[in-house]
Design an enzyme around this catalytic site. Structure first.
Site, short mmCIF file in Angstrom:
data_model
loop_
_atom_site.label_atom_id
_atom_site.label_comp_id
_atom_site.label_asym_id
_atom_site.label_seq_id
_atom_site.Cartn_x
_atom_site.Cartn_y
_atom_site.Cartn_z
N TYR A 101 0.84 -1.13 -0.08
CA TYR A 101 -0.02 0.13 0.05
C TYR A 101 0.89 1.21 -0.09
O TYR A 101 1.19 2.01 0.91
CB TYR A 101 -1.03 0.17 1.06
CG TYR A 101 -1.88 -1.35 1.38
CD1 TYR A 101 -3.02 -1.45 0.35
CD2 TYR A 101 -1.52 -2.37 2.38
CE1 TYR A 101 -3.68 -2.38 0.44
CE2 TYR A 101 -2.49 -3.46 2.25
CZ TYR A 101 -3.44 -3.53 1.34
OH TYR A 101 -4.24 -4.51 1.51
N LEU A 102 1.44 1.71 -1.26
CA LEU A 102 2.27 2.59 -1.24
C LEU A 102 1.92 4.02 -0.78
O LEU A 102 2.73 4.78 -0.35
CB LEU A 102 2.95 2.71 -2.89
CG LEU A 102 3.80 1.62 -3.40
CD1 LEU A 102 4.13 1.87 -4.62
CD2 LEU A 102 4.88 1.49 -2.45
N LYS A 103 0.46 4.31 -1.03
CA LYS A 103 0.01 5.54 -0.57
C LYS A 103 -0.36 5.79 0.85
O LYS A 103 -0.94 6.86 1.12
CB LYS A 103 -0.99 6.02 -1.43
CG LYS A 103 -0.63 6.06 -3.18
CD LYS A 103 0.39 7.11 -3.26
CE LYS A 103 0.82 7.38 -4.77
NZ LYS A 103 2.11 7.92 -4.94
N ASN A 104 -0.49 4.56 1.48
CA ASN A 104 -1.05 4.64 2.60
C ASN A 104 0.13 5.39 3.57
O ASN A 104 1.08 5.08 3.75
CB ASN A 104 -1.07 3.05 3.18
CG ASN A 104 -1.43 3.16 4.84
OD1 ASN A 104 -0.92 3.53 5.57
ND2 ASN A 104 -2.63 2.74 5.07
N ASP A 135 8.48 4.44 -5.45
CA ASP A 135 7.80 5.64 -5.38
C ASP A 135 8.54 6.80 -4.70
O ASP A 135 8.85 7.15 -3.97
CB ASP A 135 6.54 5.54 -4.53
CG ASP A 135 5.68 6.45 -4.73
OD1 ASP A 135 5.49 7.51 -5.47
OD2 ASP A 135 4.63 6.63 -3.79
#
Lengths: 306, 449
Positions: A101-104, A135
């Site tokens: 969950y890169l954007k968490n 990212d």
């Protein structure tokens, strides 16, 4: 999936079911049975202020379904800290979740809480590197990195080299530029009186501008150095003119050079030249910002009048 | 330039692509530049299609479809949306703020105002704050979204459900002695916290004095504003914008939160100048607007995104107020391109069938819909602030909502069809709602406490 209702290990818990506000409530979610049941048990444990092993397994399940649930993370952290749990294994458990969950961002606050308590940054720089490979400008990862560097005094532990490596990959990665500033200049104001460092960083920025003259990140870095070290812009006028030869406007290669040149002319009292540079920006090289360049031009006159 | 009856001038040419004469060494194509070129081309083609018939044309603003999209955001969600379980107050706020600005009364859609109390009761905790849902811990972001939604309704029933005394104590527990606020107990300390807390304090007219049970008092801190302006000033980076906390990269959303905080703490022309380098922030904000896209990017060398129509675009009304006394011309001056942003929103951010988005190719959602619509409010109005003459502030001297004023801008294309109801530049809810709430909570302070 755990069936809490029929699991003897949970038979002592009276679940607190979701209150959703009735038929009038807005933006209701039709939760899955699995999530809804797990949350009902979590509310019951939180109401009883239970800090036990089963909190960890329950929160692990909920996080798997909804990793953006700050309450669950905070409660989990409380249990881990209060009960002196194995924090190393927590970090190992966290790694794949962060990568999935890169954007968490809740994960990063949790990680900070755990690593702070662990009082040991081993492995963290390597993990950050893995994250940033996926990212490169992730704000939460960079913020965590700042915290880590400061908390464990890692300023001289490969951070400078790491920003250099990342800028070799993408010279326009502004997060890497900002981190470099943080690593070099944020420790102590006396750094501005160290000509060795100020020169090294000036040369670094200049060499990157040579490679990509229209890269705003490098110009911002260079201008930050000039301003903070009290270096007059005229000291690098020759360098700037390479990219903005104002007498041959068709050869101008950088709007940022032209912008800096306007400031240098103002500093030198060459108001007409400064106006010429700002006109070129307003009319040809950066016309979407015409209003701003006009403002800068009007300010030239005001500063001369006063 | 502004609010004249003179017919609008013809729309100026499309801003050209920022191309430069051949350089000695070509610019290296890194991932940042490759992505930037792709988005610029995509947006330019949108602008060209829109302007095919007439050079000043934009795509029409599909008001009804966007209102329907936002009304849909207040409906029931299927289970796949349970990852939003902690963000429901945000979903409500985005929809409510956007719908208010659109001013569209939809048939067969129940008035959202009637659902607010039922929605937020289960989120309200005994400690005074609001969480994301039933049983969730109080959090400054969800408290902010809940309070703004309730106040946007302009209904007393909604005002009354807020427990102002408990809220005051809750906010007191979030205050950090070195200045800022933590988002929740054990959570992150960043400039969002300050903004969320100050919005709540000023709208509810809470005392600036910290409650006796506030932990920061143990470190000699007795006021919500103690060390706050200085701390916000430290968030300004060498680039000019503000990061989430000192040392972090300058970013549009945090910059709006920092500026917004300073604009609540006192008269903007004083507070902003006192704590920030104004020339530097002006320059940084200006550099966030790109051609040919016309829209705003959140950080240096990042791509334009419709949400920054607000986070960056919304900084301009605040900067207008901060700089309005600089010279006799200041109140008439613009520092940015209204038409550029308008064109980006109309041509690049409208999704067919309703809703607004980040950029062409992305899906619309309530967040981007609301913040693009807010951007229209900043595009279409010129804002100013006047210090209240009678010294009538809120909560011992904060800048009152009614100190702000706006004048519609007339000479931009796409109007009047695409006009939205103006938002308040600090509270980002309908113009009248913020002042009305301050007046009500002011009058009922004795009762509420």
């Amino acid at each position: 999936m755990v069936d809490y209702g029929s699991d003897p290990a949970w038979s002592d818990v009276v679940p607190i079911v979701q209150l959703d506000g009735g038929p009038n409530a807005l933006a209701q979610i039709a939760y899955s049975d699995e999530y809804s049941e797990a949350m009902s048990y979590l509310r019951a444990l939180m109401a009883a202020n239970e800090l036990s092993d089963r909190v960890l397994s329950l929160t692990e399940n909920i996080i798997r379904i909804n990793p953006a649930h700050y309450t669950v993370w905070l409660y989990r952290a409380r249990v881990l800290l209060d009960q002196n749990r194995d924090l190393r294994s927590e970090i190992e458990w966290l790694n794949p979740i962060a990568l999935k969950y890169l954007k968490n961002y809740q994960i990063w606050q949790h990680r900070q809480t755990i690593v702070d308590k662990l009082d040991d940054p081993t492995g963290e720089q390597e993990f950050i590197r893995t994250m940033l490979e996926k990212d490169t400008k992730n704000y939460h990862v960079w913020s965590y990195r700042h915290w880590l560097v400061k908390r464990f005094n890692l300023f001289n532990k490969g951070e400078l080299e790491e920003t250099e490596r990342m800028l070799d990959e993408d010279i326009r990665n502004n997060s890497a530029w900002n981190h470099r500033w943080f690593v070099v200049f944020s420790q102590d104001d006396s750094v501005w009186k160290d000509p060795g460092i100020v020169n090294r960083e000036t040369q670094f920025a200049k060499s990157k501008i040579q490679l990509a003259p229209q890269n705003e990140s490098a110009w911002n870095y260079l201008r930050g150095i000039l301003r903070n070290s009290g270096t007059p812009g005229s000291a690098i006028m020759g360098f700037v003119l390479q990219f903005a030869p104002i007498d041959e406007p068709e050869k101008i290669r950088s709007s940022h050079a032209l912008d800096l040149l306007a400031d240098i002319f103002r500093e030198l009292g060459h108001i007409e030249d400064a106006e010429r540079a700002l006109d070129l920006l307003a009319n040809i090289y950066d016309p979407i910002r015409e209003n701003y360049w006009t403002y800068r031009k009007d300010k030239l006159v005001i500063s001369v009048d006063s | 330039m502004l609010t004249t009856s003179v017919p609008p001038p013809p729309f100026s040419r499309l801003p050209p692509l920022p191309t430069f004469p051949p350089s000695i060494s070509p610019e290296p194509l890194t991932p940042t530049l490759a992505a930037q070129k792709q988005v610029a081309e995509l947006c330019l083609s949108q602008h060209e299609i829109a302007a095919r018939a007439e050079p000043h044309r934009t795509f029409p603003f599909d008001r009804v479809a966007h209102a329907e999209f936002l009304a849909g955001a207040l409906e029931k969600y299927p289970w796949q949306f349970q990852v939003q379980d902690a963000s429901r107050p945000w979903l409500v706020y985005w929809a409510v703020a956007g719908l208010s600005a659109l001013g569209e009364e939809l048939e067969d859609v129940e008035d959202w105002r009637d659902g607010l109390v039922a929605t937020f009761k289960p989120c309200q905790n005994l400690d005074g704050g609001f969480g994301g849902g039933y049983g969730q811990l109080s959090h400054l972001a969800t408290s902010y979204a809940a309070v703004l939604s309730l106040i946007a309704s302009e209904k007393e029933e909604c005002y009354r459900m807020i427990d102002t005394r408990a809220m005051w104590h809750y906010l007191g527990r979030m205050k950090q002695p070195h200045g800022p606020f933590t988002m929740c107990a054990g959570g992150e300390v960043d400039v969002r916290g300050a903004f969320c807390a100050l919005v709540i304090i000023s709208l509810l007219g809470l005392p600036l004095e910290l409650p006796q049970d506030a932990p920061a008092r143990k470190s000699g801190c007795d006021n919500f504003l103690t060390n706050l302006g200085e701390w916000i000033g430290k968030c300004q980076t060498y680039e000019g914008g503000l990061g989430s906390s000192p040392g972090n990269e300058a970013h549009g959303a945090y910059t709006f939160c920092g500026l917004g905080s300073l604009c609540i703490m006192g008269t903007p022309s004083k507070t902003v100048k006192k704590f920030l380098d104004v020339d530097l922030i002006t320059k940084w904000l200006s550099a966030r607007q790109y051609a040919p896209e016309g829209g705003m990017a959140g950080r240096t060398n990042k791509l334009v995104d419709g949400c920054y129509s607000h986070w960056i675009g919304g900084c301009w009304p605040l900067m207008d107020a901060a700089m309005q006394d600089e010279s006799p011309n200041s109140s008439k001056r613009d520092y940015w391109s209204r038409e550029g942003l308008l064109r980006y929103i109309f041509n690049c951010c409208q999704e067919d069938g309703g809703g607004l988005r980040d950029k062409p190719g992305k899906r619309a959602d309530a967040y981007h819909t609301n913040y693009n619509i807010a951007g229209l409010s900043w595009v279409q109005n010129k804002y100013s602030f006047s210090e209240p003459k009678d010294g009538e502030g809120v909560a011992s001297g904060l800048a009152p909502a009614h100190g702000w004023d706006y004048k519609p801008v007339v000479d931009i294309p796409g109007l009047p069809d695409g006009r939205v109801n103006p938002h308040h530049p600090v509270y980002v809810i309908p113009w009248t709602a913020a002042a009305k709430a301050q007046a009500w909570f002011g009058a009922n302070r004795a009762m509420a406490r």
